[in-house]
Design a protein around this motif. Structure first.
Motif, PDB file in Angstrom:
ATOM      1  N   ASN A  58       0.858  -1.185   0.000  1.00 51.03           N
ATOM      2  CA  ASN A  58       0.000   0.000   0.000  1.00 51.03           C
ATOM      3  C   ASN A  58       0.889   1.228   0.000  1.00 51.03           C
ATOM      4  OD1 ASN A  58      -1.490   2.312   1.276  1.00 51.03           O
ATOM      5  ND2 ASN A  58      -3.177   0.851   1.126  1.00 51.03           N
ATOM      6  N   THR A  59       0.806   2.023  -1.072  1.00 46.75           N
ATOM      7  CA  THR A  59       1.704   3.157  -1.220  1.00 46.75           C
ATOM      8  C   THR A  59       1.292   4.360  -0.379  1.00 46.75           C
ATOM      9  OG1 THR A  59       0.497   3.970  -3.165  1.00 46.75           O
ATOM     10  CG2 THR A  59       2.340   2.455  -3.550  1.00 46.75           C
ATOM     11  N   THR A  60       0.081   4.329   0.163  1.00 53.36           N
ATOM     12  CA  THR A  60      -0.372   5.423   1.024  1.00 53.36           C
ATOM     13  C   THR A  60       0.118   5.246   2.454  1.00 53.36           C
ATOM     14  OG1 THR A  60      -2.342   5.737  -0.328  1.00 53.36           O
ATOM     15  CG2 THR A  60      -2.392   6.682   1.877  1.00 53.36           C
ATOM     16  N   THR A  61       0.019   4.010   2.955  1.00 52.24           N
ATOM     17  CA  THR A  61       0.407   3.746   4.345  1.00 52.24           C
ATOM     18  C   THR A  61       1.816   3.182   4.463  1.00 52.24           C
ATOM     19  OG1 THR A  61      -0.450   1.478   4.301  1.00 52.24           O
ATOM     20  CG2 THR A  61      -1.997   3.235   4.927  1.00 52.24           C
ATOM     21  N   GLY A  62       2.344   2.624   3.356  1.00 55.52           N
ATOM     22  CA  GLY A  62       3.661   1.989   3.395  1.00 55.52           C
ATOM     23  C   GLY A  62       3.626   0.558   3.899  1.00 55.52           C
ATOM     24  N   SER A  63       2.430   0.039   4.167  1.00 57.70           N
ATOM     25  CA  SER A  63       2.351  -1.341   4.660  1.00 57.70           C
ATOM     26  C   SER A  63       2.703  -2.313   3.543  1.00 57.70           C
ATOM     27  CB  SER A  63       0.955  -1.652   5.213  1.00 57.70           C
ATOM     28  OG  SER A  63       0.009  -1.684   4.166  1.00 57.70           O
ATOM     29  N   ILE A  64       3.373  -3.393   3.927  1.00 56.35           N
ATOM     30  CA  ILE A  64       3.777  -4.408   2.961  1.00 56.35           C
ATOM     31  C   ILE A  64       3.619  -5.783   3.598  1.00 56.35           C
ATOM     32  CG2 ILE A  64       6.248  -4.209   3.574  1.00 56.35           C
ATOM     33  CD1 ILE A  64       6.787  -4.613   0.498  1.00 56.35           C
ATOM     34  N   GLU A  65       2.972  -6.681   2.870  1.00 62.15           N
ATOM     35  CA  GLU A  65       2.654  -8.020   3.379  1.00 62.15           C
ATOM     36  C   GLU A  65       3.180  -9.069   2.395  1.00 62.15           C
ATOM     37  OE1 GLU A  65       0.672  -8.388   6.235  1.00 62.15           O
ATOM     38  OE2 GLU A  65       0.384  -6.236   6.468  1.00 62.15           O
ATOM     39  N   PHE A  66       3.653 -10.182   2.956  1.00 63.97           N
ATOM     40  CA  PHE A  66       4.089 -11.309   2.141  1.00 63.97           C
ATOM     41  C   PHE A  66       3.489 -12.601   2.691  1.00 63.97           C
ATOM     42  CE2 PHE A  66       7.384  -8.194   1.482  1.00 63.97           C
ATOM     43  CZ  PHE A  66       7.780  -8.358   0.169  1.00 63.97           C
ATOM     44  N   LYS A  67       3.041 -13.467   1.791  1.00 64.56           N
ATOM     45  CA  LYS A  67       2.624 -14.825   2.134  1.00 64.56           C
ATOM     46  C   LYS A  67       3.419 -15.772   1.244  1.00 64.56           C
ATOM     47  CE  LYS A  67      -0.775 -13.722   4.956  1.00 64.56           C
ATOM     48  NZ  LYS A  67      -0.621 -13.859   6.384  1.00 64.56           N
ATOM     49  N   ILE A  68       4.067 -16.749   1.863  1.00 68.86           N
ATOM     50  CA  ILE A  68       4.985 -17.620   1.130  1.00 68.86           C
ATOM     51  C   ILE A  68       4.649 -19.077   1.414  1.00 68.86           C
ATOM     52  CG2 ILE A  68       7.406 -18.233   0.778  1.00 68.86           C
ATOM     53  CD1 ILE A  68       8.088 -15.422   1.923  1.00 68.86           C
ATOM     54  N   ALA A  69       4.288 -19.816   0.370  1.00 66.97           N
ATOM     55  CA  ALA A  69       4.047 -21.251   0.503  1.00 66.97           C
ATOM     56  C   ALA A  69       5.400 -21.964   0.551  1.00 66.97           C
ATOM     57  CB  ALA A  69       3.216 -21.756  -0.665  1.00 66.97           C
ATOM     58  N   ILE A  70       5.643 -22.678   1.639  1.00 70.43           N
ATOM     59  CA  ILE A  70       6.955 -23.323   1.843  1.00 70.43           C
ATOM     60  C   ILE A  70       7.246 -24.362   0.764  1.00 70.43           C
ATOM     61  CG2 ILE A  70       8.342 -24.713   3.443  1.00 70.43           C
ATOM     62  CD1 ILE A  70       7.839 -21.752   4.272  1.00 70.43           C
ATOM     63  N   LYS A  71       6.248 -25.125   0.362  1.00 71.46           N
ATOM     64  CA  LYS A  71       6.469 -26.170  -0.645  1.00 71.46           C
ATOM     65  C   LYS A  71       6.741 -25.609  -2.040  1.00 71.46           C
ATOM     66  CE  LYS A  71       4.305 -30.172   1.439  1.00 71.46           C
ATOM     67  NZ  LYS A  71       3.306 -31.240   1.309  1.00 71.46           N
ATOM     68  N   SER A  72       6.610 -24.297  -2.196  1.00 72.61           N
ATOM     69  CA  SER A  72       6.902 -23.696  -3.499  1.00 72.61           C
ATOM     70  C   SER A  72       8.373 -23.314  -3.662  1.00 72.61           C
ATOM     71  CB  SER A  72       6.025 -22.453  -3.715  1.00 72.61           C
ATOM     72  OG  SER A  72       4.669 -22.831  -3.838  1.00 72.61           O
ATOM     73  N   PHE A  73       9.190 -23.571  -2.622  1.00 68.97           N
ATOM     74  CA  PHE A  73      10.637 -23.406  -2.772  1.00 68.97           C
ATOM     75  C   PHE A  73      11.186 -24.610  -3.524  1.00 68.97           C
ATOM     76  CE2 PHE A  73      10.272 -20.340   0.688  1.00 68.97           C
ATOM     77  CZ  PHE A  73      11.162 -19.365   0.277  1.00 68.97           C
ATOM     78  N   HIS A  74      12.028 -24.329  -4.524  1.00 70.57           N
ATOM     79  CA  HIS A  74      12.621 -25.413  -5.303  1.00 70.57           C
ATOM     80  C   HIS A  74      14.138 -25.287  -5.287  1.00 70.57           C
ATOM     81  CE1 HIS A  74       8.684 -26.710  -6.505  1.00 70.57           C
ATOM     82  NE2 HIS A  74       8.392 -25.479  -6.891  1.00 70.57           N
ATOM     83  N   PHE A  75      14.786 -26.455  -5.309  1.00 70.60           N
ATOM     84  CA  PHE A  75      16.237 -26.547  -5.180  1.00 70.60           C
ATOM     85  C   PHE A  75      16.800 -27.344  -6.353  1.00 70.60           C
ATOM     86  CE2 PHE A  75      14.475 -25.748  -1.076  1.00 70.60           C
ATOM     87  CZ  PHE A  75      15.407 -24.976  -0.403  1.00 70.60           C
ATOM     88  N   PRO A  76      18.104 -27.169  -6.648  1.00 68.04           N
ATOM     89  CA  PRO A  76      18.694 -27.898  -7.775  1.00 68.04           C
ATOM     90  C   PRO A  76      18.625 -29.416  -7.614  1.00 68.04           C
ATOM     91  CG  PRO A  76      20.164 -26.145  -7.038  1.00 68.04           C
ATOM     92  CD  PRO A  76      19.067 -26.246  -6.030  1.00 68.04           C
ATOM     93  N   LYS A  77      18.681 -29.892  -6.366  1.00 69.76           N
ATOM     94  CA  LYS A  77      18.644 -31.338  -6.118  1.00 69.76           C
ATOM     95  C   LYS A  77      17.371 -31.701  -5.365  1.00 69.76           C
ATOM     96  CE  LYS A  77      23.687 -31.560  -5.623  1.00 69.76           C
ATOM     97  NZ  LYS A  77      24.796 -31.833  -4.686  1.00 69.76           N
ATOM     98  N   GLN A  78      16.742 -32.783  -5.768  1.00 68.70           N
ATOM     99  CA  GLN A  78      15.515 -33.223  -5.110  1.00 68.70           C
ATOM    100  C   GLN A  78      15.755 -33.551  -3.636  1.00 68.70           C
ATOM    101  OE1 GLN A  78      12.365 -33.253  -6.474  1.00 68.70           O
ATOM    102  NE2 GLN A  78      11.748 -33.634  -4.356  1.00 68.70           N
ATOM    103  N   ALA A  79      16.947 -34.069  -3.319  1.00 70.22           N
ATOM    104  CA  ALA A  79      17.267 -34.406  -1.925  1.00 70.22           C
ATOM    105  C   ALA A  79      17.241 -33.149  -1.051  1.00 70.22           C
ATOM    106  CB  ALA A  79      18.629 -35.090  -1.836  1.00 70.22           C
ATOM    107  N   MET A  80      17.742 -32.034  -1.579  1.00 71.39           N
ATOM    108  CA  MET A  80      17.705 -30.770  -0.826  1.00 71.39           C
ATOM    109  C   MET A  80      16.261 -30.347  -0.557  1.00 71.39           C
ATOM    110  SD  MET A  80      20.605 -28.419  -2.656  1.00 71.39           S
ATOM    111  CE  MET A  80      22.358 -28.800  -2.543  1.00 71.39           C
TER     112      MET A  80
END
Length: 197
Positions: free
Chosen positions: A67-89
């Protein structure tokens, strides 16, 4: 009711209605000027460096609201959406010794740009900002402050920041045999391009 009393009563009603209309107009003007910017495909990446191994993970499905008026900033992050070069990681990252994504499927951040007056959202340019707020990972919420850059370009807003997180502060321990492979401080990079909501 005498005519004079009725006229005064009528004038009072009209004056009250005008005040109510003025308040409504002011509120509508405020909300019309409030600008929300949204992304559903922001990027947050993680980096761990040790003498044994570098670990990199990236998530391109981050939802964020600015919000550019109040400066508030929010993030929601799904953990399973992180991907790594190796499946084991990726498997290790999601298991109960690390992020425990089954029990804690999301991380979040809620904060504010503390020097909002330094940013002109109507003029193209790059603006240095400081963001402060609360980061929640797993079952822990802690205050976080980060330096970043807001770039305004052709009606779009891009937010970029780098900061580090002490993994043990958020109960990210890992298996004992992996301790030498994971840095105590994880570098976090945020890169989000927003569109007007």
């Amino acid at each position: 009711m005498p005519v004079l009393l009725r006229i005064k009563h009528y004038q009072l009603i009209v004056t009250t209605m005008k005040k109510i209309c003025l308040i409504i107009c002011l509120l509508m003007g405020h909300y019309a000027n409030a600008q929300d910017y949204l992304t559903r495909n922001g990027n947050v990446s993680l980096f761990s460096h040790t003498s044994v191994e570098d670990i990199k993970g990236s998530n391109n499905e981050v939802v964020s609201l600015l919000n550019t008026t109040t400066g508030s900033i929010e993030f929601k992050i799904a953990i399973k959406s992180f991907h790594f070069p190796k499946q084991a990681m990726e498997d290790h990252f999601n298991n109960s010794d690390y992020m425990n994504s089954e029990q804690y499927p999301k991380a979040s951040f809620s904060g504010k740009i503390t020097n909002l007056s330094a940013v002109n959202f109507t003029k193209d340019g790059a603006y240095d900002v400081t963001v402060e707020g609360n980061l929640t990972i797993k079952d822990v919420t802690k205050p976080v402050a980060a330096k970043g850059v807001i770039t305004v370009s052709n009606g779009k807003v891009i937010a970029q920041a780098n900061f580090s997180v002490k993994r043990l502060d958020f109960h990210i321990v890992g298996e004992s045999f992996m301790q030498k492979k994971i840095a105590d401080e994880i570098q976090v990079t945020v890169n989000c391009q927003y569109d007007k909501r």
